[in-house]
Design a protein around this motif. Structure first.
Motif, mmCIF file in Angstrom:
data_model
loop_
_atom_site.group_PDB
_atom_site.id
_atom_site.type_symbol
_atom_site.label_atom_id
_atom_site.label_comp_id
_atom_site.label_asym_id
_atom_site.label_seq_id
_atom_site.Cartn_x
_atom_site.Cartn_y
_atom_site.Cartn_z
ATOM 1 N N PHE A 1 19.477 59.449 38.350
ATOM 2 C CA PHE A 1 19.447 59.167 36.919
ATOM 3 C C PHE A 1 18.561 60.167 36.180
ATOM 4 O O PHE A 1 18.870 60.577 35.064
ATOM 5 N N LEU A 2 17.446 60.536 36.789
ATOM 6 C CA LEU A 2 16.525 61.461 36.128
ATOM 7 C C LEU A 2 17.039 62.889 36.193
ATOM 8 O O LEU A 2 16.800 63.684 35.267
ATOM 9 N N ALA A 3 17.745 63.246 37.266
ATOM 10 C CA ALA A 3 18.272 64.607 37.405
ATOM 11 C C ALA A 3 19.585 64.701 36.639
ATOM 12 O O ALA A 3 20.670 64.711 37.217
ATOM 13 N N SER A 4 19.481 64.728 35.310
ATOM 14 C CA SER A 4 20.666 64.683 34.456
ATOM 15 C C SER A 4 21.332 66.040 34.304
ATOM 16 O O SER A 4 22.369 66.152 33.662
ATOM 17 N N GLU A 5 20.745 67.105 34.851
ATOM 18 C CA GLU A 5 21.298 68.438 34.675
ATOM 19 C C GLU A 5 21.931 68.940 35.972
ATOM 20 O O GLU A 5 21.299 68.930 37.036
ATOM 21 N N THR A 6 23.172 69.356 35.868
ATOM 22 C CA THR A 6 23.825 70.037 36.964
ATOM 23 C C THR A 6 23.520 71.524 36.871
ATOM 24 O O THR A 6 22.886 71.988 35.920
ATOM 25 N N LEU A 7 23.986 72.261 37.866
ATOM 26 C CA LEU A 7 23.786 73.707 37.821
ATOM 27 C C LEU A 7 24.449 74.304 36.583
ATOM 28 O O LEU A 7 23.888 75.181 35.915
ATOM 29 N N THR A 8 25.638 73.799 36.243
ATOM 30 C CA THR A 8 26.335 74.297 35.058
ATOM 31 C C THR A 8 25.573 73.977 33.785
ATOM 32 O O THR A 8 25.441 74.813 32.883
ATOM 33 N N ASN B 1 25.320 57.306 26.773
ATOM 34 C CA ASN B 1 25.187 57.842 28.126
ATOM 35 C C ASN B 1 23.812 58.426 28.368
ATOM 36 O O ASN B 1 23.305 58.420 29.487
ATOM 37 N N ALA B 2 23.182 58.988 27.321
ATOM 38 C CA ALA B 2 21.819 59.469 27.488
ATOM 39 C C ALA B 2 20.888 58.296 27.764
ATOM 40 O O ALA B 2 19.984 58.383 28.598
ATOM 41 N N ARG B 3 21.142 57.187 27.070
ATOM 42 C CA ARG B 3 20.318 56.003 27.330
ATOM 43 C C ARG B 3 20.588 55.445 28.713
ATOM 44 O O ARG B 3 19.720 54.797 29.308
ATOM 45 N N LEU B 4 21.802 55.663 29.231
ATOM 46 C CA LEU B 4 22.088 55.195 30.586
ATOM 47 C C LEU B 4 21.140 55.843 31.580
ATOM 48 O O LEU B 4 20.677 55.194 32.519
ATOM 49 N N LEU C 1 14.205 53.317 33.732
ATOM 50 C CA LEU C 1 13.387 52.168 33.336
ATOM 51 C C LEU C 1 13.578 50.996 34.288
ATOM 52 O O LEU C 1 12.602 50.376 34.749
ATOM 53 N N LEU C 2 14.840 50.676 34.592
ATOM 54 C CA LEU C 2 15.093 49.554 35.499
ATOM 55 C C LEU C 2 14.564 49.852 36.892
ATOM 56 O O LEU C 2 14.047 48.950 37.572
ATOM 57 N N GLY C 3 14.695 51.107 37.318
ATOM 58 C CA GLY C 3 14.103 51.473 38.601
ATOM 59 C C GLY C 3 12.600 51.300 38.597
ATOM 60 O O GLY C 3 12.010 50.860 39.592
ATOM 61 N N ARG D 1 26.952 60.451 37.953
ATOM 62 C CA ARG D 1 26.063 61.245 37.098
ATOM 63 C C ARG D 1 26.375 62.737 37.176
ATOM 64 O O ARG D 1 25.842 63.517 36.391
ATOM 65 N N GLN D 2 27.257 63.118 38.129
ATOM 66 C CA GLN D 2 27.674 64.513 38.290
ATOM 67 C C GLN D 2 26.469 65.439 38.496
ATOM 68 O O GLN D 2 26.326 66.466 37.843
ATOM 69 N N VAL D 3 25.600 65.037 39.410
ATOM 70 C CA VAL D 3 24.426 65.835 39.750
ATOM 71 C C VAL D 3 24.465 66.137 41.236
ATOM 72 O O VAL D 3 25.172 65.468 42.008
ATOM 73 N N PRO D 4 23.722 67.153 41.679
ATOM 74 C CA PRO D 4 23.729 67.491 43.109
ATOM 75 C C PRO D 4 23.100 66.388 43.959
ATOM 76 O O PRO D 4 22.338 65.555 43.464
#
Length: 726
Positions: free
Chosen positions: A435-442, A598-601, A607-609, A682-685
């Protein structure tokens, strides 16, 4: 005393349940249980509030849906929607053109907007300077009944009489209501799959830790109660008798904890509440409307806590013995089988076709089941390891290895409660990483490209970009801005021609060919190369020619400004929207706009974690505390044989630190298959090794601290131990 006045068996059992059984004080045990019950009640109420919020959103969304008709002659209005953004946050702009002014306007509006007028949601009106007049004359705000949430960004705009829109862009509607279905606003960005994911995450990240905390609290310092249960069994007590004793012992704490936990929902019933750390407001009207769900949650919490606690203490001893069963039994094989089954289900859910409504429910079921039974499966493994360690201790003459190994071998239930917070916590942290790693390589490359360009080149598209409209666009922009036309071949067959006057091409470090000429890769400055790499990436040609087309229209424009003093995206949007009309789309070359929902997701996941980790930390403290107290009491008699502090530390490190550390390592590996669906959603690595190592190291450090504390406490208790003392 007469026979009629003699206490009944039920009364005696209820009274027996309220007596002290040794070990920690009754007040401490009741406080621990009340705390766990309060947490469980608050968590279930939180689930009820989430259900009420989603239900309210769905109701408001249904009432504002445009009812599109296939017969334009029956239309009472025309309706069209176009996305836009302020900063990095997207929103919907809805254009309205009433045919019958007497028809009811959309919810949230008292009347139809006049041509050129705009009504904004409060969140959008305050989003940034210039947005109030971007789409026309600001006439007011949208009421709460027309918004999914108080923080939704939405605009209703009266279609200008001279607006240029393509045929079919506006939809004929007969009104608004549940018969319609069109995704716009936050409903467009917060999909049903995202709602399912949030509820699944809440169940796994918060409800499961709360349930684990309650189980740990219910079994806190239970050695004395186990001895009492064994004695009652020897005297002929049946399961229902044990149940009554357990219920009596927990009832005051359960009622107190339920009352305390209920206070958590009072603020949401009194007024709108903003969730801490997240720009989201829970509407009190939604919570009040679903008041009966809150009552069900409170009743379910009290009932499950009372019945669960009593059931945990209503276990029968082995026939023919007075020894309590749970501490010395092996882990049931069916628990290990269920752990394997649920792990397979959670992992295999990633293979379900994308977009299937079954993905999130199946994954949530598998994840929760796997985490629920993982401690038992791990305890079975640790029991085997303990037996091997004890055997090794016998052969090498290491007393601490013998004691620690036998402790692990014969107390799998205690081990399961000890490692449960570690297992659930590590897997939760791995999922929180996604959830925190919202950035992919692209997305990282895109963000870096945007930072380098600093809005010095922007893309503009709109309907019917004729020479006249392109000229109007150029006149509206400041002098330091220049236009470049992007002519794309029909159906993508053929080269893309970029046209601009020679001075503009020279500013991009390009030649000025009179005819469309191919450009070598890497030619031009960073603005041109970024435009080609991110937006075209095919056969590109340039031509020195005015941007307005000689005939017809262009598909897209690029707004160029100096990199040392570029225009801003907001400035260009505020300037060109009134010129180009409803269909205008103005973005960076590498668009990084995010939907608020989706940003709040991502924020919700973190937060829930965090809430779940707080519950698990509390459970870990209670479990370790009870474990330490029991260990200190049990190992104290051995101090007559080995009174050195090092011996106590060795035992504590063996049956507390080692199991917790091994659980951390195995859980980090388990977190990979159990986090696949969230990682793909989340489309993250996949979590890198250094992240897993950091999470594991943190858990090992906590395990080491618990072991040192247990060894120190054991040494202190041993120093004051006397024969016959429990």
């Amino acid at each position: 005393m007469s026979r009629d006045s003699a206490p009944t068996l039920t009364g005696q059992l209820l009274k027996l349940g309220r007596t002290r059984t040794g070990g920690v004080s009754q007040r401490t045990r009741q406080a621990v249980l009340a705390t766990a019950t309060a947490a469980l009640t608050a968590v279930l109420l939180g689930l009820a509030v989430i259900a009420a919020t989603f239900d309210g959103r769905d109701l408001r969304d249904a009432m504002r849906q445009p009812v599109i008709t296939a017969s334009p002659e029956q239309a009472t209005a025309w309706w069209g929607e176009n996305p836009d953004s302020v900063g990095r946050w997207q929103h919907s702009v809805v254009y309205l053109d009433p045919v019958d002014p007497a028809a009811a306007p959309p919810p949230g509006l008292d009347s139809w907007p006049e041509p050129g007028q705009v009504y904004l949601s409060p969140a959008l009106a305050d989003a940034g300077p210039g947005v109030r007049n971007r789409y026309g004359e600001h006439a007011g705000t949208i009421g709460p009944q027309g918004l999914l949430s108080p923080t939704e960004r939405l605009a209703y705009v009266g279609l200008a009489e001279d607006a240029a829109v393509p045929d079919g862009w506006m939809h004929p509607i007969t009104g608004f209501g549940p018969q319609g279905y069109y995704l716009f606003g936050e409903k467009m960005t917060l999909t049903p799959a995202a709602q399912d994911l949030m509820i699944g995450v809440y169940l796994a990240f918060v409800v499961l830790p709360a349930a684990g905390l309650f189980v740990v609290a219910a079994r806190f310092a239970a050695a004395g109660r186990d001895r009492r249960a064994a004695l009652l069994t020897a005297l002929g007590a049946r399961t229902r008798h044990q149940f009554l004793v357990g219920l009596s012992s927990c009832l005051p704490a359960i009622l107190t904890g339920t009352a305390l936990g209920t206070l958590a929902v009072v603020p949401a019933l009194a007024a709108d509440v903003t969730v801490p750390g997240i720009d989201y407001t829970v509407r009190t009207a939604d919570v009040r409307r679903m008041w009966w769900v809150l009552l069900v949650a409170v009743a379910a919490s009290a009932a499950s806590a009372g019945l669960g606690y009593a059931a945990l203490h209503a276990r029968r001893a082995r026939r023919g013995t007075t020894r309590p069963r749970p501490a010395t039994d092996r882990v049931a094989t069916w628990k290990i089988a269920l752990f394997a089954l649920f792990t397979a289900v959670a992992s295999a859910s990633a293979l379900i076709p994308a977009g299937s409504p079954w993905t999130i429910p199946v994954y949530a079921l598998g994840l929760i089941g796997a985490l629920a039974f993982a401690p038992s499966a791990l305890a079975a493994l640790l029991a085997r390891v303990g037996a091997a360690v004890a055997h090794r201790g016998l052969r090498t003459g290491r007393p601490s290895w013998i004691v620690a190994g036998r402790w692990c071998q014969h107390r799998p239930g205690v081990l399961a409660r000890l490692v449960a917070p570690v297992v659930i916590g590590v897997v939760t942290l791995v999922n929180m990483h996604y959830f925190l790693a919202s950035e992919t390589l692209t997305s990282v490359q895109a963000r870096q490209a945007d930072e380098r360009l600093a809005d010095s080149v922007l893309q503009v598209s709109a309907h019917d970009l004729t020479a006249e409209r392109v000229t109007e666009t150029a006149r509206a922009l400041p002098e330091r801005a220049h236009l470049m036309a992007v002519d794309t071949a029909e159906e993508g067959e053929g080269p893309t021609v970029l046209r601009a006057p020679c001075p503009t091409l020279r500013s991009l470090r390009l030649d000025c060919p009179e005819q469309p000429t191919p450009v070598d890769p890497g030619t031009g400055d960073i603005r041109f190369t970024t435009l080609v790499n991110w937006q075209i990436n095919s056969d590109v040609r340039i031509q020195a020619s005015p941007a307005p087309p000689a005939e017809g229209s262009v598909e897209q424009l690029a707004v160029l400004s100096p990199m040392e003093g570029p225009l801003t995206l907001a400035e260009v949007r505020d300037t060109l929207h009134p010129v180009l009309g409803p269909t205008a789309r103005i973005d960076r070359l590498v668009s990084l706009e995010m939907t608020p929902a989706n940003a709040r997701l991502s924020q919700w996941g973190a937060l829930l974690g965090g809430y779940g980790l707080a519950l698990l930390a509390t459970a870990s403290l209670i479990s370790a505390g009870g474990h330490i107290a029991e260990a200190a009491r049990s190992t104290a008699p051995l101090s007559v044989l080995a009174g050195r502090r090092r011996w106590h530390l060795g035992i504590a490190l063996g049956f507390i630190t080692a199991p917790m550390a091994l659980a951390a390592v195995l859980s980090a590996a388990l977190g990979l298959p159990l986090g696949t669906v969230i990682q793909q959603n989340r489309q993250v690595p996949v979590a890198p090794p250094d992240t897993l190592a950091t999470i594991t190291l943190g858990a090992v450090v906590l395990a080491l601290a618990a072991g040192l504390a247990a060894g120190t406490a054991s040494a202190r208790v041993a120093a004051t131990w006397r024969p016959g003392r429990h």
